[in-house]
Design an enzyme around this catalytic site. Structure first.
Site, short mmCIF file in Angstrom:
data_model
loop_
_atom_site.label_atom_id
_atom_site.label_comp_id
_atom_site.label_asym_id
_atom_site.label_seq_id
_atom_site.Cartn_x
_atom_site.Cartn_y
_atom_site.Cartn_z
CG ASP A 139 -99.51 -42.92 60.88
OD1 ASP A 139 -100.23 -42.77 61.88
OD2 ASP A 139 -98.58 -42.15 60.60
CG LEU B 222 -92.07 -28.92 48.89
CD1 LEU B 222 -92.63 -29.99 47.95
CD2 LEU B 222 -92.62 -27.55 48.53
N GLY C 282 -90.12 -37.20 60.41
CA GLY C 282 -89.14 -38.12 60.99
C GLY C 282 -88.19 -38.71 59.98
CE LYS D 260 -91.00 -39.92 52.59
NZ LYS D 260 -92.17 -40.48 53.34
#
Length: 374
Positions: free
Chosen positions: A167, A50, A54, A72
């Site tokens: 972030d 998908l 990093g 992930k």
């Protein structure tokens, strides 16, 4: 799949510093623990990618009950280590809000580490902002802005201890099948003790070019107002349809670009042309002003996320009170828009050229909070 009991919760110091013992911290999420072989089954042998960042690749998957998930998996060459992995796992087991991406489980099986999330079928906000002409009407943008702000407000006020995301950016805001917005990627988040006024100083500067609070850059001390600054940039992206750093006619940040035009009263020169006039100019002005307040150079002059939520709610109510003359789809979406959960090529990871060290200097332009001309 494993279903053991939670044994230990970390204390505030452990969470805020990230210095949690590996063996202890794993017990935090053992009631949601998967083996690597189970992930192989869920992802059909890691068949469909998908996205990539990093941390590693994000894979499409389905649970035994049919629940669609995103897995992930940490790459062996990842520049994000165990600490970031554990930080995100710890945070996601203790935060629950409709506008934060939920973690379903995790895997730490020998050398393999992975996080399993709810599947967000409509990809990243950035994909919609630069969607190549596909419909993304102003009403939908407003709703995404409000929902994202609500997620950040929860991190700042609803968590104990509160969290600074560090972030916030358009690729870390994901949309589900109903185009509801959720904040993602907490691997770089930090806790702070607002009662004592103590903020966490970090050894490594974390952020993404174009979104970074200049005060945080100078002091190395992130605060909730650092997130407010970054969110202000996201608001400007929603208004303009442009990215945080503009490359033409010459490299400049979006804050400077918008401020120059609004001081001349040129709202038409700021608004995304792909909305084809389907917006109320007063409403757009209001959101742009909120964004510029959020991106004031001094953090003391920025609103809190609670203030931002209240102001965006007013914008939504204003928009809803207007006539329905320009009904361009509202919460609908072009049926040909077939985005995957984590963006083809658009990483939702904090790194992959997104996280950088202190020696990288971000070009900033003095952006005093001065009044916006009408």
């Amino acid at each position: 799949m494993s279903n053991t009991t939670i044994i230990k919760l970390p204390n505030k110091e452990e969470i805020s510093t990230g210095h949690v013992d590996d063996s202890d911290s794993l017990r935090l999420v053992e009631n949601r623990r998967f083996t690597y072989k189970e992930l192989e089954v869920i992802t059909h042998g890691f068949e469909r990618v998908l996205g990539q960042g990093g941390f590693g690749h994000v894979y499409d998957g389905f649970m035994e009950d049919g629940t669609h998930v995103a897995v992930k998996l940490r790459s062996h060459s990842s520049n994000q280590g165990v600490k970031e992995f554990l930080t995100e796992a710890q945070i996601l087991t203790r935060i629950h809000h409709k506008n934060l991406v939920a973690m379903i489980g995790y895997c730490k099986d020998g050398e393999y580490m992975a996080l399993v999330y709810e599947y967000m079928s409509q990809g990243t906000l950035l994909e919609h902002i630069v969607g190549g002409g596909r419909s993304f009407p102003w009403r939908q943008r407003l709703r995404v802005a409000l929902e994202s702000a609500q997620g950040l407000e929860y991190l700042h006020k609803g968590c104990n201890p509160p969290l600074i995301h560090r972030d916030v950016k358009a690729t870390n805001i994901l949309l589900n099948a109903r185009l509801e917005a959720k904040i993602a990627d907490f691997g770089m988040s930090k806790a702070f003790d607002h009662h004592n006024g103590k903020y966490i100083a970090a050894n490594t500067f974390v952020g993404t070019l174009g979104y970074v609070d200049p005060e945080y850059q100078a002091t190395m001390r992130p605060t909730t107002k650092s997130d407010v600054y970054s969110f202000g940039v996201v608001l400007l992206e929603l208004v303009t349809g442009k990215s945080a750093i503009l490359s033409e006619p010459e490299p400049t940040n979006i804050i400077h670009w918008v401020r120059q035009r609004l001081t001349r009263g040129n709202i038409e020169g700021v608004v995304d042309a792909q909305m084809h006039g389907g917006y109320n100019a007063n409403g757009v002005w209001k959101v742009a002003e909120i964004a510029l307040k959020c991106t004031a150079q001094a953090s003391a002059q920025r609103p809190t996320m609670a203030d931002v939520v209240a102001q965006l709610q007013e914008c939504v109510e204003l928009e809803e009170s207007l006539t329905q003359d320009f009904n361009t789809g509202g919460s609908n979406i072009d049926s040909s828009w077939n985005y995957n959960g984590y963006g083809s090529g658009q990483s939702t990871d904090v790194s992959s050229n997104a996280t950088f060290e202190t020696e990288l200097r971000i070009p900033t332009v003095p952006l005093g909070p001065g009044p916006v001309a009408r």
